[in-house]
Design an enzyme around this catalytic site. Sequence first.
Site, mmCIF file in Angstrom:
data_model
loop_
_atom_site.group_PDB
_atom_site.id
_atom_site.type_symbol
_atom_site.label_atom_id
_atom_site.label_comp_id
_atom_site.label_asym_id
_atom_site.label_seq_id
_atom_site.Cartn_x
_atom_site.Cartn_y
_atom_site.Cartn_z
ATOM 1 N N HIS A 437 18.622 13.205 81.416
ATOM 2 C CA HIS A 437 18.509 14.109 80.261
ATOM 3 C C HIS A 437 17.042 14.378 79.930
ATOM 4 O O HIS A 437 16.685 14.537 78.758
ATOM 5 C CB HIS A 437 19.208 13.516 79.037
ATOM 6 C CG HIS A 437 20.687 13.672 79.042
ATOM 7 N ND1 HIS A 437 21.317 14.870 78.804
ATOM 8 C CD2 HIS A 437 21.673 12.754 79.263
ATOM 9 C CE1 HIS A 437 22.635 14.682 78.865
ATOM 10 N NE2 HIS A 437 22.869 13.420 79.167
ATOM 11 N N ASP A 523 21.659 7.445 79.122
ATOM 12 C CA ASP A 523 23.015 7.890 79.447
ATOM 13 C C ASP A 523 23.018 8.975 80.513
ATOM 14 O O ASP A 523 22.078 9.745 80.659
ATOM 15 C CB ASP A 523 23.740 8.379 78.194
ATOM 16 C CG ASP A 523 23.059 9.567 77.539
ATOM 17 O OD1 ASP A 523 21.825 9.558 77.470
ATOM 18 O OD2 ASP A 523 23.760 10.499 77.102
ATOM 19 N N GLU A 524 24.105 9.000 81.256
ATOM 20 C CA GLU A 524 24.480 10.102 82.142
ATOM 21 C C GLU A 524 23.437 10.457 83.202
ATOM 22 O O GLU A 524 23.180 11.630 83.456
ATOM 23 C CB GLU A 524 24.832 11.350 81.311
ATOM 24 C CG GLU A 524 26.038 11.146 80.416
ATOM 25 C CD GLU A 524 26.461 12.407 79.687
ATOM 26 O OE1 GLU A 524 27.665 12.558 79.427
ATOM 27 O OE2 GLU A 524 25.584 13.254 79.368
ATOM 28 N N VAL A 525 22.875 9.456 83.853
ATOM 29 C CA VAL A 525 22.073 9.740 85.045
ATOM 30 C C VAL A 525 23.043 10.037 86.186
ATOM 31 O O VAL A 525 23.906 9.217 86.509
ATOM 32 C CB VAL A 525 21.164 8.552 85.405
ATOM 33 C CG1 VAL A 525 20.490 8.785 86.756
ATOM 34 C CG2 VAL A 525 20.122 8.334 84.323
#
Length: 865
Positions: A437, A523-525
Amino acid sequence: MRRLLFQLPMLLLGLISTAQVKKDAVNAKKIAINWQIIENSHAGGGQFLSSLNVQNNDPLALSNKNWKLYFNFARRIVPGTTTGNVEIVHVNGDLYYIRPTEKFKPIHNGTSATTEFASKDWAVNATDAPEGFYLIYDDAPKQAIPIKNVKAIPSTRATQFARNKQDRVPAITPQLIYEQNKNSIDIPEKDLQKVFPSPAQYTEKAGEFILDQGVKFSADPAFKAEGTFLQEKLNRVLSPGKGTQSGKTIQLNLDKSLGAEAYQLEINSKQIRITASAKAGVFYGIQSLLSTFPLQKKGHKVAAIKLQNASVTDQPRFPFRGLMIDVARNFQTKEEILKVLDLMSMYKLNVLHFHLNDDEGWRLEIQDLPELTAVGSRRGHFSDTTLSHLPPSFGSGPFLNEHHGTGHYSKADFIEILKYANARHIRVIPEIEAPGHARAAVRSMHARYNRLMKEGKPEEAKRYLLHDLNDRSIYRSVQNWNDNVMDVSIPSTYNFIEKISDEIIAMYKTASAPLQTIHFGGDEVPDGAWEGSPNSLKFVKEHPELKDVNGLWAYFYGNIDRILKSRNLYLSGWEEVGMQPVVADGKKSYVINPALGDKNIRLNVWNNIIGWGAEDLAYRLANTGYKVILGGVSNLYFDMAYQKSFDEPGYYWGEYADIDKAFNFIPFNSFLNSNVDKFGNALKPGFYDSKERLTAKGKANIVGLQGLLWSETIKGGKDLEYMIMPKLLGLAERAWATDPEWANEPDSIKRKEMYDKAWARFANRLGKKELPRIDAAFGELNYRLPPAGAIVKDGQVHLNNQFPGITVRYTTDQTVPTAKSPVYTKPITTKGLIRFRTFDSQGRGGRSTSIVNEVEWNVTPKELP
């Protein structure tokens, strides 16, 4: 009315808008675009079909070449599914464009063209629609033509509302709302508790305290600032003058035996006394005192106020009572943030988690790194590869001055926010999202690299570079970016982390504001990141203990933890910081990393989606040793839509979440009221048997609750206020007060009865006290006014409302109700279309809905003409 569902960019002055529009270009005002959901569960499931119709009412035709129609769309469009002799090309993130093929027929005056295409997942409401349309001609690449006449056609069929074949959540109707509210009890205002959130102990006593300007005021020197705050509040409601209350006092007293945030409030006929051991405690006592004041309009003053005598002993359940505001996806002004801080302080919330960067924006000035805001805080169309700004996202449009996509806080702005929050005993936790992100930061530092390389300063150019220039990794993030991850194997990434940390620390010091932690995301790699980076692969080879690039995750956060501890700060992050990827049989999964447990690392745990398998993740992390802030999407994500309705804004990938989802959340037993999955299906008996419960250690590691507002759908302050309010009040109650009695009742039938009574008290408190208090305090705050429920019974229309005390008005002539329309007080006997609408104490109306009161026939339906 609340905000329009679509806010397409206006023709603002910006770099790209200075050029004159092509003479042979169609007039954007004469183009209309309509989007419609055709069906969910398309082509076997996992995708939906929608259509886009472009109508041309301009004398000039939209030809079969030489143009591209750009737009933002949150869903991934399935390649090869587009019809209508056009191609839809994905640029990056949520940005697409449509271009004609050779077979495309020009759209002449009075005609239209339609393309259908399939997209991943599903679509239900108008928030899912594409937005931010603008036209670019190939021979005029710097001349954007925004198209404002864009509509989402409301859905009417079940196949448009059902996300998949398992979806049992019904589309909301007035009848369903009436059913939800049917057990509502109207409780007289005098019988409602005066202090909110619910205090630990409250005892009402006989008699009154008469408050006017004659009351003497005294405060312990430790509470000087809080005393000034109270006096300013009193001056806003009391008329100037000497008053008549000789001998009566208000006292702010110090008692070091009380807890840090505890207070005692005593109101008797002779004095008001607030006692606390610390400034925060006396501040909360002041807020409780103010909550007992009778309602009056903002700006209206009275000579005296009568206060019911009472005794309050109180302290919060959790030390962390937070709200996360994402200003990276769409920007919020400083003034709006100050307004939010005032709202938080009214309800004793004490942490603002400030999400300052993401793929679509960097919002904090760092003076030595000017590209972060010169590039990373601005969005607009670009016609070349120059790194001057970011592309449009979330409908922000082609022009750089559009204030939802573009904007940042100067150093002075941020310091002012910190001071304002500190005066209200609110800690501000800055979040610097990493390593995923992070596109705004990555692209900004690439722009800095290019500038310094041109200046002949290669070493300085590389100092804060965040990616491997030779990286060929192939990945797609959840939001569809392919270049948004920092390379955690290169020293320059840590140079950047240290630089940003030191600049933030300096700002807090200047503001004299407390800083205990910096939140570093996590988060969310996406899978695939680093796998094509020569630097990462070399680094892993040199450090065999990492095994493969998956080992870089724990390595990165171990480094961040050391960097922060060396600055006397602790690490905060999303739940993924406490996890680590493992590969078994060629499949990657995530398990808890025990190595970072018991190191005072704070995790915001978001994944409690019922049916995804991580319903107990927060408890498992807390039991392992991590300090946990509960913020599960199913209960506390404020960007989730309130209800399943086409015109109800917000996402719903986690769950539809009205205020009751926050109110009925029990922190140490989140399974208690989670009886259905996200699609509305009842859970099978024993569903939670295998889930981990909190141990004594785990309970001690639950440090608080947090509501979260992600801003993909938020286009300004009114949107923000609509989505967080009144959900914020459910959060405040659960974060401050102890478990309600019903939560500890083992008998499910008795528990339901107790819950209904507790909900009735809460709903009455909101409708009759808290929402009017907010009206009085802010003049206008765009909280959501719930639509009224309605049924037709015995030839009469019956209406009800979620919050007793809110006014419902109606019309019988098909017009939209206004603040002057009749107030609903008894069933309506008029036949035909009845429209109704809720109103706040200032006369602001919510969404208008309707029901038909049909003439009753003494015949069976088949005999009707």
